[in-house]
Design a protein around this motif. Sequence first.
Motif, PDB file in Angstrom:
ATOM      1  N   GLN A  44       0.821  -1.209   0.000  1.00 10.46           N
ATOM      2  CA  GLN A  44       0.000   0.000   0.000  1.00 10.46           C
ATOM      3  C   GLN A  44       0.858   1.264   0.000  1.00 10.46           C
ATOM      4  O   GLN A  44       0.547   2.245  -0.666  1.00 10.46           O
ATOM      5  N   GLN A  45       1.964   1.205   0.736  1.00 13.22           N
ATOM      6  CA  GLN A  45       2.830   2.384   0.813  1.00 13.22           C
ATOM      7  C   GLN A  45       3.400   2.735  -0.563  1.00 13.22           C
ATOM      8  O   GLN A  45       3.476   3.903  -0.940  1.00 13.22           O
ATOM      9  N   ASP A  46       3.780   1.705  -1.338  1.00 15.78           N
ATOM     10  CA  ASP A  46       4.326   1.940  -2.687  1.00 15.78           C
ATOM     11  C   ASP A  46       3.273   2.578  -3.597  1.00 15.78           C
ATOM     12  O   ASP A  46       3.576   3.480  -4.383  1.00 15.78           O
ATOM     13  N   ILE A  47       2.021   2.073  -3.479  1.00 15.36           N
ATOM     14  CA  ILE A  47       0.935   2.621  -4.309  1.00 15.36           C
ATOM     15  C   ILE A  47       0.728   4.091  -3.978  1.00 15.36           C
ATOM     16  O   ILE A  47       0.607   4.948  -4.862  1.00 15.36           O
ATOM     17  N   GLU A  48       0.706   4.396  -2.668  1.00 16.99           N
ATOM     18  CA  GLU A  48       0.450   5.777  -2.250  1.00 16.99           C
ATOM     19  C   GLU A  48       1.603   6.704  -2.627  1.00 16.99           C
ATOM     20  O   GLU A  48       1.384   7.839  -3.043  1.00 16.99           O
ATOM     21  N   ASP A  49       2.840   6.194  -2.518  1.00 13.71           N
ATOM     22  CA  ASP A  49       3.996   6.993  -2.929  1.00 13.71           C
ATOM     23  C   ASP A  49       3.918   7.322  -4.418  1.00 13.71           C
ATOM     24  O   ASP A  49       4.190   8.454  -4.831  1.00 13.71           O
ATOM     25  N   ALA A  50       3.525   6.308  -5.230  1.00  7.84           N
ATOM     26  CA  ALA A  50       3.423   6.522  -6.682  1.00  7.84           C
ATOM     27  C   ALA A  50       2.339   7.555  -6.991  1.00  7.84           C
ATOM     28  O   ALA A  50       2.511   8.428  -7.852  1.00  7.84           O
ATOM     29  N   GLU A  51       1.199   7.458  -6.267  1.00  8.00           N
ATOM     30  CA  GLU A  51       0.107   8.418  -6.477  1.00  8.00           C
ATOM     31  C   GLU A  51       0.556   9.839  -6.107  1.00  8.00           C
ATOM     32  O   GLU A  51       0.271  10.801  -6.810  1.00  8.00           O
ATOM     33  N   GLU A  52       1.268   9.925  -4.971  1.00  4.81           N
ATOM     34  CA  GLU A  52       1.716  11.242  -4.500  1.00  4.81           C
ATOM     35  C   GLU A  52       2.682  11.866  -5.498  1.00  4.81           C
ATOM     36  O   GLU A  52       2.577  13.045  -5.840  1.00  4.81           O
ATOM     37  N   SER A  93      -7.305   9.554 -17.178  1.00 10.51           N
ATOM     38  CA  SER A  93      -6.085   9.681 -16.373  1.00 10.51           C
ATOM     39  C   SER A  93      -6.427   9.753 -14.885  1.00 10.51           C
ATOM     40  O   SER A  93      -5.678   9.273 -14.049  1.00 10.51           O
ATOM     41  N   SER A  94      -7.590  10.321 -14.542  1.00  7.84           N
ATOM     42  CA  SER A  94      -7.947  10.423 -13.132  1.00  7.84           C
ATOM     43  C   SER A  94      -8.320   9.064 -12.567  1.00  7.84           C
ATOM     44  O   SER A  94      -8.267   8.838 -11.368  1.00  7.84           O
ATOM     45  N   GLU A  95      -8.720   8.127 -13.442  1.00  6.97           N
ATOM     46  CA  GLU A  95      -9.089   6.780 -12.991  1.00  6.97           C
ATOM     47  C   GLU A  95      -7.881   5.862 -12.926  1.00  6.97           C
ATOM     48  O   GLU A  95      -7.931   4.840 -12.252  1.00  6.97           O
ATOM     49  N   ASP A 135      -6.252  -3.241 -10.151  1.00  4.36           N
ATOM     50  CA  ASP A 135      -7.509  -2.500 -10.083  1.00  4.36           C
ATOM     51  C   ASP A 135      -8.473  -2.995 -11.159  1.00  4.36           C
ATOM     52  O   ASP A 135      -9.655  -3.273 -10.895  1.00  4.36           O
ATOM     53  N   ILE A 136      -7.984  -3.121 -12.380  1.00  8.94           N
ATOM     54  CA  ILE A 136      -8.821  -3.575 -13.499  1.00  8.94           C
ATOM     55  C   ILE A 136      -9.354  -4.983 -13.226  1.00  8.94           C
ATOM     56  O   ILE A 136     -10.544  -5.266 -13.407  1.00  8.94           O
ATOM     57  N   PHE A 143      -8.939  -5.575   6.393  1.00 12.82           N
ATOM     58  CA  PHE A 143      -9.874  -4.674   5.713  1.00 12.82           C
ATOM     59  C   PHE A 143      -9.545  -3.217   6.009  1.00 12.82           C
ATOM     60  O   PHE A 143     -10.423  -2.390   6.232  1.00 12.82           O
ATOM     61  N   ASP A 144      -8.242  -2.914   5.994  1.00 14.33           N
ATOM     62  CA  ASP A 144      -7.799  -1.523   6.010  1.00 14.33           C
ATOM     63  C   ASP A 144      -8.297  -0.849   4.726  1.00 14.33           C
ATOM     64  O   ASP A 144      -8.669  -1.534   3.772  1.00 14.33           O
ATOM     65  N   PRO A 145      -8.272   0.483   4.660  1.00 12.97           N
ATOM     66  CA  PRO A 145      -8.877   1.177   3.510  1.00 12.97           C
ATOM     67  C   PRO A 145      -8.407   0.659   2.153  1.00 12.97           C
ATOM     68  O   PRO A 145      -7.232   0.389   1.941  1.00 12.97           O
ATOM     69  N   TYR A 146      -9.384   0.540   1.265  1.00 13.75           N
ATOM     70  CA  TYR A 146      -9.183   0.030  -0.097  1.00 13.75           C
ATOM     71  C   TYR A 146      -8.851   1.215  -0.993  1.00 13.75           C
ATOM     72  O   TYR A 146      -9.620   2.173  -1.056  1.00 13.75           O
ATOM     73  N   ILE A 147      -7.721   1.173  -1.690  1.00 14.12           N
ATOM     74  CA  ILE A 147      -7.256   2.396  -2.368  1.00 14.12           C
ATOM     75  C   ILE A 147      -7.148   2.278  -3.893  1.00 14.12           C
ATOM     76  O   ILE A 147      -6.606   3.168  -4.539  1.00 14.12           O
ATOM     77  N   LEU A 148      -7.654   1.194  -4.485  1.00 12.79           N
ATOM     78  CA  LEU A 148      -7.630   1.090  -5.950  1.00 12.79           C
ATOM     79  C   LEU A 148      -8.818   1.868  -6.519  1.00 12.79           C
ATOM     80  O   LEU A 148      -9.962   1.616  -6.168  1.00 12.79           O
ATOM     81  N   LYS A 149      -8.546   2.813  -7.416  1.00 13.03           N
ATOM     82  CA  LYS A 149      -9.538   3.847  -7.760  1.00 13.03           C
ATOM     83  C   LYS A 149     -10.831   3.324  -8.387  1.00 13.03           C
ATOM     84  O   LYS A 149     -11.917   3.759  -8.022  1.00 13.03           O
TER      85      LYS A 149
END
Length: 612
Positions: free
Chosen positions: A222-230, A264-266, A277-278, A524-530
């Motif tokens: 999750q940390q890697d995903i959030e870092d990439a998003e940031e 791009s926002s998705e 995600d897909i 079931f921590d927060p689900y972050i795939l858009k």
Amino acid sequence: DEFISSPPRKTVRFGGTLTEILLKYEKGDTTDFELLKHQLSDPDIKDAQIINWLHEFRTSVAYLTKELEQLVNILLKLPWLRRSREVVEEYLGFLGNLVSAQTVHLRPCLRMIVSQFVPPRITIREDDVDISDSDDDDENLSENFNTCHRALQTVARYVPSTPQFLMPILVEFFPFINKSERTLECYVHNLLRVTVYLPTLRLQILELIVEKLLKLDVSTPQQDIEDAEETANNSGSEEKSTEEGLFDMEEDEERKGNKVVSSSSERMAHPLAERLDILMTILFSYIKDVCHVDGKLNISNTKDLYRDLVSVFDKLILPTHASCHVQYFMFYICSFKLGLAEAFLDHLWKKLQDPNNPSVIRQTAGSYIGSFLARAKFIPVVTVKACMDLLVNWMHKYIDNQDTGANAYCDVALHGPFYSTCQAVFYTLIFRHKQLLDGNLRKGLSYLQSLNFERIVMCQLNPLKICIPSVVNLFAAITRKYQLVFCYTIIERNNRQFIPVVRSATGGDLVQTCTNPLDSFFPFDPYILKRSKKTIDPLYQFWEELSAEDLENLKKPIKKGTSEDEDDDFLKGETPQNDGVVGIAPNSYESSTRSPVSSIGSPADCDVPFPQ
């Protein structure tokens, strides 16, 4: 049928009839046979020629034995899918005749069909280099897939043993996770379609898909995903600031009220997260479609799918540590009917209390129970209370058996499942205490007092020392406010002790400080795939952060005889940052060092100081 019975059109071709050519070949005359192979391999072969040959092959399948495997392989490579309807129908007829007369060719036929489950490869020339890529823009892709499934159904109708030969081929052809998103999407979609007409394969296909999804999931923390998003957001905002005011296209689209969402926002910035995600979106859609017939929940279909998914969960998800997203297929199907959620909780409860299960599985089952009870909006308070009663009663019995014996001391290796159960109950109380007290404060308090938290907290096994500090601190604040138990003396005593704690049941190194000796996580921590989070969010209980007023209220115990209306509003508002006090954040095991940004939705670092 009319077409098949009508005579084929005459076309120009060389050599005699097919039967003559094959008989000559058996006698050693290979000239016409080689000519036949050459004609069939011609990339410019016309539809009429293909139909003519296939018509003859259909009546001559008895000759197509193992010795003519090379010729059969050429026939299986014919470009039949992207041809006229007549060619497709003739080819399907040929396939049916071939596998029914010569089952030796069943595997090659199945391999040919499954190979078409992904977009075709095309060669793109860039800077004098040939690059092979999938043709994602093929307009006939959907129609081609439909035809492939017709072919597979045709083969299965003629050869009842098709499923057992098909499954290894489906495994073999599964694309690597670094293939294009479209390739993976098409393949998984087609696998799930197979389960509709070959139901005996459903469990194995679901296992295959979930196994691949898990590989993606654990490869993208999750940390890697959030870092990439940031990073993507930062670079995006820099670009936007240079062009600000020129084109506000996204805003225009939103104002139109259309469903237009900028692609791009998705998209996820992390490439593996994008694939995951897909594929999760497809899996959720499949679960919904199977369980609902004409928009209504079909109980029979839902129960059957639930059994398969629980089996997959037990085999693959439960033994996998710290997956972030894939386990949500259980969360989703349980939301359809309360009976399913209760069945899932009962299933986890049996895993937790069974001493024959490995300790790590029992601990993980405890984590799932706590996280599910806390996060699933669709679970009513009455079910939460029933589960807490079960768990707390088991904890008291465990203390009865262990608290005076030789093992009556704090040790994760000995008492892992007990500590995991304690954490599940503490975590559930943090999220659900307002609902448990809602309506009738006196009755709610009486219920919480009946759980006898004081005995659990004060026992020799010392659960407050083992559970994640963020959970312990919020639990301590809530129980102090409602005068259920005073935890702070024990917390302070635990903080003063520097006795090493065993890190895990496998007996790892002894460490001076370990803020997560249970190595636990909240599944079931927060689900972050858009894209796929749109399915989960309406069912999900997000964490509402503590306001300054709530923090003040937590420090004050409620007075005896307080009216129900004065109940504190614990879960809302913003969290002040305050140096010099204990920061707490009930989120996953990564919080052992810091609260990851993951806490959109998990309790963020909030400060509940020890009472003076």
